[in-house]
Design a protein around this motif. Structure first.
Motif, PDB file in Angstrom:
ATOM      1  N   ALA A   3       0.812  -1.211   0.000  1.00 45.85           N
ATOM      2  CA  ALA A   3       0.000   0.000   0.000  1.00 45.85           C
ATOM      3  C   ALA A   3       0.844   1.259   0.000  1.00 45.85           C
ATOM      4  CB  ALA A   3      -0.925   0.000   1.215  1.00 45.85           C
ATOM      5  N   ARG A   4       2.140   1.109   0.206  1.00 48.90           N
ATOM      6  CA  ARG A   4       2.993   2.295   0.334  1.00 48.90           C
ATOM      7  C   ARG A   4       2.979   3.122  -0.944  1.00 48.90           C
ATOM      8  NH1 ARG A   4       8.728   1.388   3.118  1.00 48.90           N
ATOM      9  NH2 ARG A   4       7.482  -0.013   4.369  1.00 48.90           N
ATOM     10  N   ARG A   5       2.867   4.389  -0.811  1.00 52.25           N
ATOM     11  CA  ARG A   5       2.767   5.262  -1.979  1.00 52.25           C
ATOM     12  C   ARG A   5       4.089   5.349  -2.706  1.00 52.25           C
ATOM     13  NH1 ARG A   5      -0.532   9.695  -2.063  1.00 52.25           N
ATOM     14  NH2 ARG A   5       1.302  10.982  -2.152  1.00 52.25           N
ATOM     15  N   LYS A   6       3.956   5.385  -3.987  1.00 53.48           N
ATOM     16  CA  LYS A   6       5.183   5.460  -4.770  1.00 53.48           C
ATOM     17  C   LYS A   6       5.716   6.880  -4.812  1.00 53.48           C
ATOM     18  CE  LYS A   6       5.182   1.329  -7.370  1.00 53.48           C
ATOM     19  NZ  LYS A   6       3.746   0.922  -7.418  1.00 53.48           N
ATOM     20  N   ILE A   8       6.635  10.427  -3.641  1.00 55.98           N
ATOM     21  CA  ILE A   8       6.933  11.122  -2.390  1.00 55.98           C
ATOM     22  C   ILE A   8       7.121  12.598  -2.706  1.00 55.98           C
ATOM     23  CG2 ILE A   8       7.944   9.196  -1.133  1.00 55.98           C
ATOM     24  CD1 ILE A   8      10.680  10.259  -1.954  1.00 55.98           C
ATOM     25  N   ARG A  10       8.327  16.495  -2.684  1.00 57.53           N
ATOM     26  CA  ARG A  10       9.635  17.103  -2.864  1.00 57.53           C
ATOM     27  C   ARG A  10      10.247  17.452  -1.503  1.00 57.53           C
ATOM     28  NH1 ARG A  10      10.752  22.366  -5.865  1.00 57.53           N
ATOM     29  NH2 ARG A  10       8.834  22.882  -4.810  1.00 57.53           N
ATOM     30  N   GLN A  11       9.366  17.911  -0.612  1.00 59.56           N
ATOM     31  CA  GLN A  11       9.833  18.284   0.729  1.00 59.56           C
ATOM     32  C   GLN A  11      10.490  17.094   1.416  1.00 59.56           C
ATOM     33  OE1 GLN A  11       6.921  18.213   3.643  1.00 59.56           O
ATOM     34  NE2 GLN A  11       8.191  19.163   5.218  1.00 59.56           N
ATOM     35  N   GLN A  12       9.812  15.931   1.267  1.00 59.86           N
ATOM     36  CA  GLN A  12      10.358  14.741   1.915  1.00 59.86           C
ATOM     37  C   GLN A  12      11.720  14.386   1.323  1.00 59.86           C
ATOM     38  OE1 GLN A  12       9.279  10.087   2.640  1.00 59.86           O
ATOM     39  NE2 GLN A  12       7.597  11.483   2.277  1.00 59.86           N
ATOM     40  N   ARG A  13      11.790  14.494   0.011  1.00 64.07           N
ATOM     41  CA  ARG A  13      13.035  14.136  -0.645  1.00 64.07           C
ATOM     42  C   ARG A  13      14.161  15.068  -0.193  1.00 64.07           C
ATOM     43  NH1 ARG A  13      11.752  14.930  -5.869  1.00 64.07           N
ATOM     44  NH2 ARG A  13      10.356  13.154  -5.857  1.00 64.07           N
ATOM     45  N   THR A  15      14.305  16.835   2.549  1.00 62.45           N
ATOM     46  CA  THR A  15      14.641  16.602   3.961  1.00 62.45           C
ATOM     47  C   THR A  15      15.563  15.387   4.084  1.00 62.45           C
ATOM     48  OG1 THR A  15      12.410  17.351   4.401  1.00 62.45           O
ATOM     49  CG2 THR A  15      13.646  16.462   6.265  1.00 62.45           C
ATOM     50  N   ALA A  16      15.196  14.317   3.361  1.00 62.59           N
ATOM     51  CA  ALA A  16      16.008  13.097   3.430  1.00 62.59           C
ATOM     52  C   ALA A  16      17.442  13.381   3.004  1.00 62.59           C
ATOM     53  CB  ALA A  16      15.392  12.023   2.544  1.00 62.59           C
ATOM     54  N   TRP A  17      17.570  14.088   1.881  1.00 59.41           N
ATOM     55  CA  TRP A  17      18.933  14.404   1.433  1.00 59.41           C
ATOM     56  C   TRP A  17      19.626  15.341   2.422  1.00 59.41           C
ATOM     57  CZ3 TRP A  17      21.492  11.461  -1.537  1.00 59.41           C
ATOM     58  CH2 TRP A  17      20.839  10.706  -2.520  1.00 59.41           C
ATOM     59  N   VAL A  19      19.254  15.286   5.629  1.00 59.97           N
ATOM     60  CA  VAL A  19      19.744  14.433   6.728  1.00 59.97           C
ATOM     61  C   VAL A  19      21.064  13.778   6.323  1.00 59.97           C
ATOM     62  CG1 VAL A  19      19.292  12.316   8.010  1.00 59.97           C
ATOM     63  CG2 VAL A  19      17.484  14.013   7.742  1.00 59.97           C
ATOM     64  N   LEU A  20      21.087  13.254   5.111  1.00 61.44           N
ATOM     65  CA  LEU A  20      22.312  12.586   4.668  1.00 61.44           C
ATOM     66  C   LEU A  20      23.479  13.581   4.576  1.00 61.44           C
ATOM     67  CD1 LEU A  20      21.181   9.970   2.035  1.00 61.44           C
ATOM     68  CD2 LEU A  20      21.290   9.834   4.508  1.00 61.44           C
ATOM     69  N   LEU A  23      24.863  13.999   7.931  1.00 61.78           N
ATOM     70  CA  LEU A  23      25.691  12.837   8.294  1.00 61.78           C
ATOM     71  C   LEU A  23      27.055  12.927   7.617  1.00 61.78           C
ATOM     72  CD1 LEU A  23      23.204   9.828   8.196  1.00 61.78           C
ATOM     73  CD2 LEU A  23      23.790  11.343  10.083  1.00 61.78           C
TER      74      LEU A  23
ATOM     75  N   MET C   1      14.496  10.334  -2.379  1.00 60.39           N
ATOM     76  CA  MET C   1      14.688   9.373  -1.287  1.00 60.39           C
ATOM     77  C   MET C   1      13.620   9.568  -0.212  1.00 60.39           C
ATOM     78  SD  MET C   1      17.841   8.984   1.337  1.00 60.39           S
ATOM     79  CE  MET C   1      19.038   8.308   0.242  1.00 60.39           C
ATOM     80  N   ARG C   2      13.102   8.457   0.254  1.00 60.11           N
ATOM     81  CA  ARG C   2      12.103   8.536   1.323  1.00 60.11           C
ATOM     82  C   ARG C   2      12.759   8.953   2.638  1.00 60.11           C
ATOM     83  NH1 ARG C   2       7.371   5.722   0.144  1.00 60.11           N
ATOM     84  NH2 ARG C   2       7.481   4.785  -1.922  1.00 60.11           N
ATOM     85  N   ILE C   3      11.974   9.643   3.443  1.00 59.69           N
ATOM     86  CA  ILE C   3      12.514  10.093   4.727  1.00 59.69           C
ATOM     87  C   ILE C   3      12.815   8.907   5.649  1.00 59.69           C
ATOM     88  CG2 ILE C   3      10.233  10.483   5.795  1.00 59.69           C
ATOM     89  CD1 ILE C   3      13.328  12.655   6.299  1.00 59.69           C
ATOM     90  N   ALA C   6      16.186   7.684   4.877  1.00 59.93           N
ATOM     91  CA  ALA C   6      17.180   8.565   5.479  1.00 59.93           C
ATOM     92  C   ALA C   6      17.265   8.317   6.982  1.00 59.93           C
ATOM     93  CB  ALA C   6      16.812  10.012   5.204  1.00 59.93           C
ATOM     94  N   ASP C 261       5.122   7.481   5.979  1.00 58.80           N
ATOM     95  CA  ASP C 261       5.534   6.640   4.868  1.00 58.80           C
ATOM     96  C   ASP C 261       4.458   5.620   4.509  1.00 58.80           C
ATOM     97  OD1 ASP C 261       7.697   5.987   3.073  1.00 58.80           O
ATOM     98  OD2 ASP C 261       7.720   4.045   4.110  1.00 58.80           O
TER      99      ASP C 261
END
Lengths: 346, 350, 579
Positions: A3-6, A8, A10-13, A15-17, A19-20, A23, C1-3, C6, C261
């Motif tokens: 069921a997970r949405r394909k 995502i 832009r904000q999520q993307r 934010t994820a980057w 975070v990386l 790191l 990339m999904r949160i 990350a 998610d």
């Protein structure tokens, strides 16, 4: 899961980057931080501070001998000079300090050097009160198998070390290897250092009417490397000090000659009596000399199984033969020593 | 700071304008709140920020002295030390103080007087291990008569303080004569470093008992002391120390000399009506006591002890701390320089 | 990339970083050694340590400023630390996930329903802060970072050593470490009961972040309050137990982002507004929650004197409580120590041990030296423990301060205690056996142990002579003494001549003795006594620094014949043993 949405956002993307990226920044920071060593690591890597350095700092005294170690020709200093006084000497040479202290130790400086061929060596200069004291520390620890060295009259060398005195200073040079070139290199360096060191005014150093007692030993049969000066407790007798000994090989067997100079004839006689008493305490008994033996006036002959002693005095000199293997050897050496002392003003 | 776009398209439906307005206001309120808290946390952190880390020793204020309570010296030639012979402590006290110019010479109207007694042991007065309650009562009454506004009694004893003051009768004497007993408690002790001191450095002393005090009178018995030779007026000041003070027994003479510099009393009274001749400083038997019928009044504790030691049949030279204290400027062993007078109770009374 | 990807990368990164910091905490310059690795960084990021020490000491030690930064970020974005950073949180999440493999989403969602138990951590936080305000810092017992460092460093890492030698060639030992390991195991096991059980119910640091998160302007939430059916997929992996499908418990959200998610319709997002389905927070300050919190804080404050009832830090202190060099005095030490175990991990001698009873309950798991358990005494040329202490409970000493050299000459060396010779156990003192190991290993210069040389008659050493010839004595009866008379430590002297110099024995059989020199006046029929030359150790308390080298090396291996106790230690200030 299915069921997970394909899609995502832009904000999520972003934010994820983001975070990386953080790191990655941390990794970079860690890479930089790890190169600044922790003080605990620095301390663990560096050798412990020499106690001598602390002592000289604490006592605030200056060591004149350190100056001779500022530089030596052809040798590169490989570390700081450390200096010790009578109080701190045992920090450096625990167990052997007594030997130096008994011979009026004043100060010691030591420094590591490196020779052009990579040989590492340590040079130690011990300052004693008088040349006699310096000779005492040199002679009482002469290494077996050592050969005389031309650096000074009493100098001797082993495969990797050289020992000599100059004036009231005793110098030890010890290399970390024993190659063919080591001995000559040490000798060359020692000659330069010996030239630089002051001769030391014997009279000023308290020798009085200086007489080189050890020169009075007769040359015939003498093992030149065996002349020793016991600064204290000679032959194991407490209070019996400043006694020269020299070993002889005689036709009848080995024997040792002894000589000691005292301030007065009375003291010399008293010391001779005391030593004779000490020997008697230890099992020696008066022994009649062989018939016809011409002994010096007042000579005392003592003996026990396989060991004979003859003692006499001439003026301020106490002379004797020690630990002769038989009476013949004792008498023969007595005759030689007495002959050698005959011309000496008492 | 930009507002991130709400994810998904659902937010656009519903009652958009009203909701968005509310959300925006709430968001700004929270943003302000979080900022204020963050700044507050940062400010607090900055205020308490300690870049170096803690010091090895706890630090804090350290005293240098408990005070100098000496009165103005009398005119030259007037006695500064008096010896009174007798057996009645109250009468002897009055006589002795009178010989030195009366209590008015020491205590003025409105003074707060601290009486430093020796209450070291929970031992009855009759055994002579502590200051005698009669002497304390006489001293309190004299101070009050001279106009003292408050009289305090204190000591830091060896046994539990409550028992010591009760059993020795000192609490009773203080109560009935109108003085306040200050029992030592942790809050009364503060660290003190004696300038030039070797032993008393950063050491807790009974400083709280001296708060507001303007005069100090020390009342000590004469006792044998195993370690120090004798316990009299100087040794009595040991009771001003706190902490594990018995480590100083390793250098008893040194510490007694330093105790003399810790505090300068107005007057010392050394009570040798009966002296503890042996088994000091605790005694425990009447057989340890001897009637020596003497009381010494002095502005100088060293002089008092120099005289007092004779009551124990010993010489000043037997007490090394006397010379050490004299060398440190605490007082003098030259008793004659204090123009001493000797009085006997019966004659004077007659 | 999904949160969430990350997030997992971040969790993995910090878990590995944590394990790396544990691994490299061995003093040395190699890559796998301490070098300059900031092994305290994760501990410094912990705002509970900063807050606790601020309350207890009224200062903020510089490295702890990181913690305030973490707290400040939480004020804006919520509990990022719990979701993205905390290594214990990651371990909990992993075990919780493993324990639920193959479970249906509905069952999982049921496990993640918010419960009253989540209040407990706030009470614990209030309790610990109450304690800290009155000087007894106890946060380290349950604060996840000290806890996980202590557990992994002391209980897990040593398992990798024996035989394998991953970190140390010899195995490391820690006193009473079972309890530390069992607590850690229990925390992991509790994840079978509820996911992230410790994080949700117990963690006082999580509670602190939870309080901060209440005000965060950016937060997880539903974008619309329109009914979204009852799939509850968002809650099937909700780590915080914060009910994203309904009224969100905002203080409990760990920012795991699983709801975001998993929502099939994308209703859940991270944005600058409250959840459209409503929000709440625990504890509820308007109701009983505030009372409970106040009560817990008061209990903490009241417990402060309770910790002190046994006065383990004062008069009741155990004399065997020896703190590492540079430790503050006991009162100030307990206001800083978070029991993270870094000093114990770094100590090359392995003598720093987590105290179980020595320091009293108030000092549970604080560092205490045990000279028997370690591999040597406290090495003079080492300053590791103070340099790795995150809160300066052990001050970061320089070597010259530790040894009392240079600028510190006047202050003298740091003393840990004083060695006392137990004359009833010491071989030369009690049993007539030569030894003197303690004096030999004393690293102080000049040595703090002096020797007293004596010649003591040996039991059964009264010997009747049958003959005497030079330095050889013949015995009337065979020699029968314990020990080896020819060892060089034995001497003979004529009986009844106590002033005479004893003569050393150099050899001999049962009926004949060879001496180093002739024995004066020895004759058949006379008696001699056999003496043993003993060097008896005596400690000079003015020189002894309490390093424990002597105690460690003492051959009386059980209860050592020379032992260090805390008398005269530097940190106690005045009132030490020596005047």
């Amino acid at each position: 899961m299915a069921a997970r949405r394909k899609r995502i956002s832009r904000q999520q993307r972003w934010t994820a980057w983001g975070v990386l990226t953080v790191l990655a920044a941390i990794v970079v920071w860690l890479g930089l931080a790890q190169s600044r060593l922790n003080p605990a690591v620095l301390v663990a890597l560096s050798p412990p501070p020499p106690p001598g350095a602390a002592a000289s700092q604490a006592s605030g005294r200056t060591f004149a001998d350190a100056a001779w170690l500022e530089s030596l020709p052809t040798a590169e200093p490989a570390g700081p000079t450390e200096s010790y006084d009578a109080e701190t000497l045992s920090d450096r040479i625990d167990g052997k300090a007594e030997l130096y202290l008994a011979a009026n130790f004043q100060e010691m400086s030591i420094r590591p050097f490196r020779l052009p061929d990579g040989t590492r060596l340590e040079v130690a200069i011990y300052t004693q009160a008088t040349p006699t004291d310096a000779f005492a520390v040199l002679s009482s620890q002469r290494r077996p198998g050592a050969k005389p060295s031309p650096v000074s009259p009493d100098a001797y060398a082993t495969e990797n070390a050289l020992y000599f005195t100059k004036g009231n200073r005793y110098v030890e040079m010890t290399a970390d290897r024993a190659e063919a070139s080591t001995g000559p290199a040490l000798a060359a360096l020692a000659l330069k250092l010996a030239e630089a060191l002051p001769a030391g005014d014997a009279a000023a150093a308290g020798q009085g009417a200086a007489r080189d007692v050890k020169a009075l030993f007769p040359a015939e049969g003498l093992d030149p490397g065996s002349v020793r000066l016991a600064a204290s407790d000679a032959m194991g007798m407490e209070g019996f000090s400043n006694v020269y000994t020299a070993e002889y090989a005689l036709p009848a067997g080995p024997a040792t000659a002894l000589l000691a100079e005292r301030d007065t004839a009375e003291t010399a006689a008293a010391d001779a009596r005391a030593f004779a008493g000490f020997l008697k305490q230890n099992g020696y008994a008066p022994t009649p000399p062989p018939a016809g033996a011409a002994l010096p006036a007042g000579a005392v002959v003592l003996g026990t199984v396989g060991s004979y002693e003859i003692l006499w005095t001439t003026g301020r000199l106490l002379a004797g033969v020690h630990d002769a293997v038989n009476l013949e050897a004792a008498v023969e050496l007595t005759a030689r020593l007495a002959a050698s002392l005959k011309d000496v003003t008492p | 700071m930009t507002l991130p776009k709400p994810p998904g398209e659902g937010a656009a439906t519903g009652s958009p304008d009203l909701r968005q307005g509310l959300d925006r206001r709430q968001f700004l309120r929270r943003l302000a709140g979080a900022s204020v808290l963050a700044v507050a946390a940062g400010g607090l952190g900055a205020a308490l920020y300690d870049p170096k880390g803690p010091a090895g020793a706890a630090g804090g204020k350290v005293l240098a002295s408990l005070g100098d309570f000496r009165a103005a010296p009398p005119p030259a030639g007037k006695p500064r030390l008096a010896t009174v012979h007798g057996a009645d402590r109250r009468a002897m006290f009055d006589l002795g103080v009178k010989a030195l110019g009366g209590m008015e010479a020491f205590v003025s109207r409105g003074d707060v007087v601290l009486l430093k007694v020796n209450a070291a042991f929970a031992s009855p007065a009759i055994l002579g291990a502590t200051t005698h309650p009669d002497l304390l009562a006489a001293a309190i009454e004299a101070c009050r008569a001279a106009g003292a506004s408050r009289v305090l009694v204190t000591d830091n004893p060896i046994n539990s303080p409550e028992s010591c003051f009760e059993v020795s009768g000192l609490s009773g004497a203080a109560r009935s004569s109108g003085a306040t007993t200050l029992l030592p408690r942790p809050a009364l002790f503060s660290p003190l470093t004696l300038p030039g001191g070797r032993l008393i450095t950063d050491w807790p002393v009974l400083a709280g008992a001296f708060a507001g005090v303007t005069k100090v009178i020390a009342l000590a018995p004469v006792k044998d002391h195993q370690r120090a030779g004798a316990s009299m007026s100087l040794k009595n000041f040991y009771g001003l120390l706190g902490g594990r003070r018995n480590i100083f027994h390793q250098d008893i003479n040194g510490v007694i000399a330093e105790l003399g510099q810790l505090m300068r009393p107005t007057l010392v009274v050394l009570d040798g009506v009966s002296a503890m001749m042996a088994n000091g400083p605790t005694g425990g038997s009447l057989a340890d006591l001897k009637a020596t019928n003497t009381m010494i009044f002095s502005v100088d504790p060293v002089a008092a002890d120099t005289l007092g030691v004779a009551l124990l049949g010993r010489a000043p030279a037997d007490l090394p701390y006397l010379a050490l204290a004299q060398a440190a400027g605490v007082g003098t062993m030259d008793v004659a320089s204090l123009a001493p007078v000797t009085l006997t109770l019966d004659k004077a009374a007659g | 990339m999904r949160i969430v990807v990350a997030r997992r990368v971040s969790q993995g990164f910090f878990l590995l970083l944590f394990l790396w910091f544990c691994l490299v905490a061995t003093v040395g310059a190699g890559w796998m050694q301490l070098r300059g690795w900031p092994i305290n960084w994760l501990l410094s990021l912990d705002p509970l340590t900063a807050l606790g020490t601020m309350l207890a000491t009224h200062t903020l030690y510089a490295p702890l400023l990181w913690g305030l930064g973490a707290l400040a970020l939480t004020l804006f974005v919520g509990r990022f630390f719990c979701g993205f950073v905390c290594p214990l949180g990651t371990l909990n999440q992993m075990t919780g996930w493993l324990a639920r493999l193959g479970r249906a989403p509905k069952d999982r969602a049921e496990d993640n329903r918010p419960g009253r138990g989540q209040m407990v951590k706030y009470a614990l936080l209030a309790f610990f802060l109450g304690c800290a305000a009155l000087g007894g810092l106890q946060t380290g017992l349950l604060d996840p970072l000290p806890l996980v460092f202590r557990s992994v460093n002391l209980a897990l890492l040593p398992l990798a050593d024996p035989g394998v030698g991953v970190i140390h060639d010899a195995s490391r030992h820690y006193e009473g470490v079972w309890w530390i390991g069992l607590v850690f195991l229990a925390i992991l096991a509790l994840n079978a009961v509820r996911p992230r059980f410790f994080c949700r119910m117990i963690c006082p640091l999580g509670a602190l972040f939870g309080l901060a998160a209440r005000i965060a302007p950016w937060r997880i939430g539903k974008a619309t309050d329109k009914s979204c059916g009852d799939c509850r997929l968002c809650e099937s992996h909700c780590e915080g137990g914060c009910r994203p499908s309904g009224t969100l418990v905002v203080s409990e959200c760990l920012l795991c982002c699983n709801c975001l998610d998993r929502c099939p319709s994308g209703r859940i997002g991270f944005s600058g507004r409250a959840s459209a389905a409503g929000e709440t927070a625990v504890p509820d300050f308007s109701r009983r929650g505030a009372v409970a919190l106040l009560a817990a804080g008061a209990a903490g404050a009241l417990a402060a004197p309770l910790w002190r009832v046994e006065d383990a830090a004062g008069l009741g202190r155990s004399p065997s409580l020896i703190r590492p060099p540079g430790s503050l005095d006991e009162e100030r030490f307990l206001a800083r120590c978070i029991r993270c175990g870094q000093c114990m991990r770094a100590c090359p001698s392995n003598i720093i041990q987590p105290s179980v009873t020595t320091a009293g309950l108030i000092g549970l798991w604080t560092p205490a030296l045990n000279y028997r358990l370690g591999r040597s005494g406290c090495q003079p040329n080492c300053i590791a423990c103070g340099q790795v202490c995150p809160t300066a409970a052990i001050r970061p000493l320089s070597l010259s301060e530790k040894l009392g050299q240079g600028d510190y000459t006047a202050a003298g060396p740091i003393r840990l205690g004083t060695a006392f010779v137990d004359r009833t156990r010491c071989l030369p003192w009690a049993m007539g056996r030569p030894c003197i190991v303690c004096q030999e290993v004393c690293p102080v210069s000049p040595k703090a142990i002096a020797v007293r040389e004596v010649f003591e008659p040996v039991r059964g050493g009264r010997l009747l002579l049958a003959g005497a010839r030079g330095s050889t004595l013949a015995l009337a009866r065979p020699l029968a003494v314990s020990g080896n008379p020819a060892s060089g430590d034995y001497y003979v002297r004529l009986l009844g001549a106590p002033e005479a110099n004893p003569v050393r024995l150099v050899g001999g059989g049962a009926t004949e003795l060879t001496l180093a020199a002739a024995l004066p006046a020895a004759a058949p029929g006379r008696e001699v006594e056999l003496l043993v030359h003993l060097m008896q150790p005596q400690v000079d308390p003015a020189r002894c620094v309490g390093c424990g080298m002597c105690e460690h090396e003492c051959p009386v291996s059980g209860l050592r014949a020379i032992r260090v106790t805390s008398e005269n230690e530097s940190r106690s200030g005045p009132g030490r043993m020596l005047a």
